[in-house]
Structures are given as structure tokens and as C-alpha cells.
Scaffold this motif. Structure first.
Motif, PDB file in Angstrom:
ATOM      1  N   ILE A 152       0.817  -1.218   0.000  1.00 47.41           N
ATOM      2  CA  ILE A 152       0.000   0.000   0.000  1.00 47.41           C
ATOM      3  C   ILE A 152       0.854   1.273   0.000  1.00 47.41           C
ATOM      4  O   ILE A 152       0.688   2.122  -0.893  1.00 47.41           O
ATOM      5  N   PRO A 153       1.746   1.479   0.949  1.00 46.92           N
ATOM      6  CA  PRO A 153       2.507   2.739   0.926  1.00 46.92           C
ATOM      7  C   PRO A 153       3.406   2.878  -0.297  1.00 46.92           C
ATOM      8  O   PRO A 153       3.686   4.003  -0.736  1.00 46.92           O
ATOM      9  N   ARG A 154       3.832   1.751  -0.859  1.00 43.44           N
ATOM     10  CA  ARG A 154       4.706   1.798  -2.040  1.00 43.44           C
ATOM     11  C   ARG A 154       4.033   2.486  -3.227  1.00 43.44           C
ATOM     12  O   ARG A 154       4.692   3.076  -4.086  1.00 43.44           O
ATOM     13  N   GLN A 155       2.702   2.425  -3.295  1.00 44.48           N
ATOM     14  CA  GLN A 155       1.980   2.966  -4.449  1.00 44.48           C
ATOM     15  C   GLN A 155       2.096   4.475  -4.573  1.00 44.48           C
ATOM     16  O   GLN A 155       1.872   5.030  -5.652  1.00 44.48           O
ATOM     17  N   MET A 156       2.433   5.172  -3.493  1.00 43.12           N
ATOM     18  CA  MET A 156       2.566   6.633  -3.577  1.00 43.12           C
ATOM     19  C   MET A 156       3.624   7.052  -4.586  1.00 43.12           C
ATOM     20  O   MET A 156       3.575   8.164  -5.136  1.00 43.12           O
ATOM     21  N   ALA A 157       4.577   6.169  -4.873  1.00 36.39           N
ATOM     22  CA  ALA A 157       5.606   6.497  -5.860  1.00 36.39           C
ATOM     23  C   ALA A 157       5.015   6.691  -7.248  1.00 36.39           C
ATOM     24  O   ALA A 157       5.612   7.355  -8.098  1.00 36.39           O
ATOM     25  N   ALA A 158       3.826   6.134  -7.498  1.00 40.49           N
ATOM     26  CA  ALA A 158       3.174   6.330  -8.794  1.00 40.49           C
ATOM     27  C   ALA A 158       2.754   7.790  -8.981  1.00 40.49           C
ATOM     28  O   ALA A 158       2.609   8.253 -10.111  1.00 40.49           O
ATOM     29  N   TRP A 159       2.557   8.513  -7.890  1.00 39.72           N
ATOM     30  CA  TRP A 159       2.160   9.928  -7.960  1.00 39.72           C
ATOM     31  C   TRP A 159       3.357  10.864  -7.825  1.00 39.72           C
ATOM     32  O   TRP A 159       3.488  11.803  -8.608  1.00 39.72           O
ATOM     33  N   VAL A 160       4.196  10.630  -6.835  1.00 36.47           N
ATOM     34  CA  VAL A 160       5.235  11.615  -6.526  1.00 36.47           C
ATOM     35  C   VAL A 160       6.647  11.076  -6.710  1.00 36.47           C
ATOM     36  O   VAL A 160       7.618  11.767  -6.422  1.00 36.47           O
ATOM     37  N   GLY A 161       6.791   9.848  -7.206  1.00 38.43           N
ATOM     38  CA  GLY A 161       8.116   9.289  -7.405  1.00 38.43           C
ATOM     39  C   GLY A 161       8.801   8.943  -6.094  1.00 38.43           C
ATOM     40  O   GLY A 161       8.277   9.187  -4.999  1.00 38.43           O
ATOM     41  N   SER A 162       9.969   8.400  -6.201  1.00 37.23           N
ATOM     42  CA  SER A 162      10.688   7.973  -5.002  1.00 37.23           C
ATOM     43  C   SER A 162      11.210   9.142  -4.183  1.00 37.23           C
ATOM     44  O   SER A 162      11.270   9.074  -2.956  1.00 37.23           O
ATOM     45  N   TYR A 163      11.588  10.231  -4.843  1.00 37.90           N
ATOM     46  CA  TYR A 163      12.048  11.391  -4.076  1.00 37.90           C
ATOM     47  C   TYR A 163      10.897  12.017  -3.291  1.00 37.90           C
ATOM     48  O   TYR A 163      11.061  12.415  -2.127  1.00 37.90           O
TER      49      TYR A 163
END
Length: 499
Positions: A152-163
Motif C-alpha cells: 500500500i505505501p509503495r503505491q505513492m511512488a506512482a504519484w510523486v516518485g521515489s524522491y
């Protein structure tokens, strides 16, 4: 903490501790201790004191987190073994300058409380972006990878990237320690910010994972030869190594794409018609092999060597090729070769020449594929050709240099985050592991572990619609960065204007 030495030793320990939040340990509960502790060490300190604390934190973080690099020097211990300790220590000391600058900048801001937590997170994330960009970049072990093993938290990278995800992660890690430093009103606001970020990320991640994406009809076979690096280029093992890849490829089962890892063939495959014929004999009708291979070509100033991926069809013809564009310093070329009396670690007659950039390849009867080699998978936003979006990514790699250390596991975490950012499946063929099929959500569909010999057959996961990060790249990170800075300034101005 009045003693500078005590402060630095404490920061060094916190940096080592922070590594436990990252794969293969993946203990996010560590981060509030590590970054919360660092925040307490530098808040209200002078720029010099904060910078030294940040540097000590960085030394601990990189010394432990990159300790596996020493393994590569022992592949040819007679020539390079003596360099292992100094190289890792020197790299850690150099990379630690980025968190040093981040903490000095935070001290210059003179912020505390929630606004301080925001600026602290901004400074850290900017330092990560600079580390991943300057001097060819080295964005290894980004804090966002804390979530690589958590769906679940990993999916945020789809919006804001890893940085961007790293910024949110550091913010959440620091907010709890601000509670005892402010009044009740500030504590309530810090709690509100914490809950809002967690709830927002949780909601977006859950909604994204609710979509159903059945796999494609394309079957891919990965061959993991599991050849130790000490034997890979040894003439005494050449015939055995070639036979292993050919025999594994010929195992029963139908496939459309055959994948071999980086430099699978110990030589120049495109100059070996006999080997190409043997490969063709093992390819089913309509299938193709994608394999890592070294190539060479004449140039104006001499022969140019490239680390490449070749596509071989069922007739033994090379239908396309890709040259690695992001080379590993000292592994594939020596920076400032005219001034540094150092040999590169990998076998070969000369330094590699970089290719033009990310490339999407279209092969008859197959969906477009983005090609990347090893190290290239660690760079957010630079793994596919933005002008020609592929349907999947093939990453050919060779982590045999690092044995059974946690380096290959960290490398796999980077690949998973690239898949989430781009919304594209990543198929990873590694000589000694970890080979894997990764879907566009960063989930591992199938894998072959470290030091395993065998083949892995699976249907190719489907591509997802382009993510916001795939569409806009680092602009999404810049927006969250700007929002954090504006929010911190607004809270500071409001506090100063309050009666």
C-alpha cells in the motif's frame, strides 16, 4: 550532547540504524528513531554543528548500507582486494556530504515544530535528489525504499516518485518528536498533519491496488545460469558456461521471449555465427532472445566497446541492439583516466562507451519493450524513453559481483520502485539472482532466488495506464517540495504575527 564528539558518535549510530528500515531488513519502525534522533541533534544547532552531525549520520548510513560493495573487490582479490576497505570508506565519506549539506541548510532555516519537520524533510529529499543527479548520480538506498516490501505505501511512488515519497516518509518520521517541543495547539496540528499524510497515502494506495490487471498472453522465460563472477570470464569454464545457458534455454515449455542476463555470453556474441546458430536452434517459432552481451565497433579514435542487449530471432539474426547509456564509474569506465592510475574492475580491453539513452524496442509479434542494463534501474524517471512508452521493461543484470550480500536485494528493491513509478511490469534477468517478474504495482509475481540455477517461465504482467509520475516526471516531486516549503513559511509567518 554538548560534546561535539558525542553528538557525532550519536549521529553515526543513528545513520547505521536507519539502514535497518531499508531492504532487506525493511523495518520502517526504525525511521522515527533514526530521523527523529537526528532532528533532535540538529534543531537549534549552528550550521557547522548541524553539518558535522549530518555528515556523521551519512557516514554511518552509507558505510553500513553500501558495505556490500567490498565484495566486488574480492572477485580479483590479488589485484583489487586491498582497495575494498578504503573504497567503501571513501565512498561513504563522500556521499555523506549530501546529508551534511542538508542538515546545515536545515540549521540555517532556524525552524522548529511542524514547520521545522517540513523543512527538515525538504532538505533531506533535496539532498537525495542531488545525490542521484550530480556527477552522474548515485541514487542508491533512497529512503522511499523503506516501503519496497509494503504494497500500500509503495503505491505513492506512482504519484510523486521515489524522491517525493522519501520526503513524506522523513516528514512522518520527524513529526512525532516535535510533539513535546510545542504547545497544545501545535501538537494538535502536528497530529493532524501526520494522520492526513498516512490516511491520504493509505487511501491512494488501496484504491490503486483495487484495479484488476490480468496478465498478457505473452510467455517469457528467464534463464538464470548462476555462474560465479570468478568463473565468468575464465577460459577454463567457457564451454561449460555456454552449455549451461543453452541447455537451460532448451528445457521443455513454450515461450515467446527468452531472456538471458547481462554479459551472459563470455565474448562478442554478434561476431560468433556458430553461437547464434545454436541459439536459433533453441528458439521456438516466432520467439526471440534478449540477452546481455559485450559488443565492439570501430570508431574515429579507435575501437568503441559497449555493454549491450542484443535481440536474436529464430534464424539467428540480430534484429536490434541497445547500448547501456548510464555506465558504472570504475566498473565500466575510469573517470579522469588521464589523471587516475586506476584500472577498472571488469574484464575487457578498454573503457565502455555509453549509448544515447533509454530505448524502446519493437519486435515482430511482441509488445514494445524498454531495455535497461543493471545499474540503470536505480535512476527514478530515467529508465524508459518518455517519447515512446513501452509495455514492459527488461532489465538485464549481473549481481554476481556482490555474492550473497544484501546488495542484490537492495538492487531488486530499486527495480520494484521503478515498476511502480512507471506503472509498467519489470522483468529482471540476473546471472546469480534475484531474477523476477514484477508487475506495475511493484509486486513480485515470480522469482528465482540468489545462487539458484534454473529457468523461470511466467506470463508477462500487463502494462497499467501511465501514472502521474510517468506523465510528468520529477515535476510531481517539485510540486510537493514547493507545497512543503510554502506550508512551512506560512506557519512561521503566522506564528510570528500571532499576538
Amino acid at each position: 550532547m554538548s560534546s561535539g564528539l558525542a553528538r557525532s558518535l550519536c549521529a553515526l549510530f543513528l545513520g547505521v540504524l536507519a539502514v535497518l528500515a531499508l531492504p532487506p531488513f525493511s523495518l520502517p519502525v526504525i525511521l522515527p528513531i533514526a530521523f527523529g534522533g537526528l532532528y533532535l541533534l540538529v534543531v537549534g544547532a549552528t550550521r557547522r554543528t548541524a553539518g558535522l552531525a549530518g555528515w556523521a549520520f551519512g557516514v554511518g548510513f552509507f558505510l553500513f548500507g553500501l558495505s556490500w560493495i567490498a565484495e566486488s573487490f574480492y572477485v580479483d582479490a590479488r589485484r583489487f582486494g586491498w582497495m575494498a576497505g578504503p573504497a567503501v570508506a571513501g565512498l561513504a565519506a563522500g556521499l555523506a556530504l549530501f546529508p551534511a549539506a542538508a542538515m546545515a541548510a536545515f540549521a540555517w532555516s532556524r525552524t522548529k515544530g511542524v514547520s521545522g519537520a517540513l523543512i527538515f524533510a525538504v532538505c533531506w529529499s533535496v539532498s537525495e535528489w542531488l545525490r542521484g543527479t550530480m556527477l552522474t548520480g548515485f541514487p542508491w538506498n533512497l529512503i522511499a525504499y523503506t516501503w519496497a516490501d509494503y504494497d500500500i505505501p509503495r503505491q505513492m511512488a506512482a504519484w510523486v516518485g521515489s524522491y517525493g515519497l522519501g520526503l513524506l516518509t522523513v516528514l512522518l518520521s520527524v513529526l512525532p518528536v516535535t510533539l513535546h517541543m510545542r504547545n497544545r495547539r501545535q501538537n494538535a496540528f502536528a497530529t493532524f498533519v501526520f494522520i492526513s499524510v498516512v490516511a491520504g497515502a493509505g487511501t491512494l494506495g488501496t484504491v490503486r491496488l483495487m484495479a484488476t490487471t490480468p496478465p498478457t498472453d505473452t510467455t517469457v522465460r528467464i534463464v538464470q545460469g548462476n555462474i560465479p563472477q570468478t568463473e565468468k570470464w575464465n577460459p577454463a569454464f567457457r564451454d561449460r558456461n555456454i552449455s549451461r545457458y543453452l541447455d537451460l534455454s532448451a528445457q521443455s515449455g513454450r515461450f515467446d521471449v527468452l531472456l538471458w542476463p547481462e554479459s551472459a555470453f563470455p565474448g562478442y556474441l554478434d561476431e560468433n555465427p556458430g553461437m547464434l546458430d545454436q541459439i536459433a536452434d533453441r528458439l521456438p517459432e516466432g520467439s526471440v532472445l534478449l540477452t546481455g552481451a559485450q559488443t565492439r565497433e570501430p570508431g574515429v579514435t579507435g575501437t568503441r566497446y559497449r555493454n549491450s542487449i542484443l535481440a536474436v530471432d529464430q534464424t539467428g539474426r540480430i534484429v536490434t541492439r541497445y547500448a547501456k547509456h548510464h555506465l558504472v564509474p570504475f566498473g565500466e569506465y575510469v573517470p579522469l583516466r588521464g589523471f587516475l592510475p586506476i584500472q577498472r574492475l571488469t574484464a575487457g580491453l578498454g573503457d565502455f562507451t555509453p549509448g544515447p539513452g533509454p530505448q524502446t524496442v519493437e519486435l515482430p509479434g511482441l509488445s514494445p519493450v524498454g531495455l535497461s542494463i543493471c545499474y540503470e534501474a536505480i535512476f527514478p524517471g530515467r529508465v524508459v524513453d518518455a517519447a515512446s512508452r513501452p509495455d514492459w521493461i527488461f532489465n538485464a543484470t549481473n549481481d554476481a559481483w556482490f555474492g550473497a550480500s544484501f546488495g542484490p536485494r537492495q538492487h531488486l528493491a530499486s527495480a520494484r520502485m521503478r515498476a511502480v513509478e512507471e506503472g509498467l511490469p519489470m522483468v529482471r534477468a540476473a546471472n546469480t539472482g534475484i531474477s523476477a517478474f514484477i508487475d506495475g504495482y511493484g509486486r513480485i509475481v515470480a522469482r528465482l532466488g540468489l545462487d539458484e540455477t534454473g529457468v523461470l517461465d511466467a506470463r508477462l504482467p500487463a502494462a497499467l495506464p501511465p501514472t502521474p509520475f510517468a506523465k510528468y516526471g520529477q515535476l510531481t516531486f517539485l510540486l510537493i517540495l514547493a507545497a512543503s516549503i510554502v506550508g512551512a513559511i506560512g506557519m512561521t509567518v503566522r506564528k510570528e504575527s500571532a499576538p
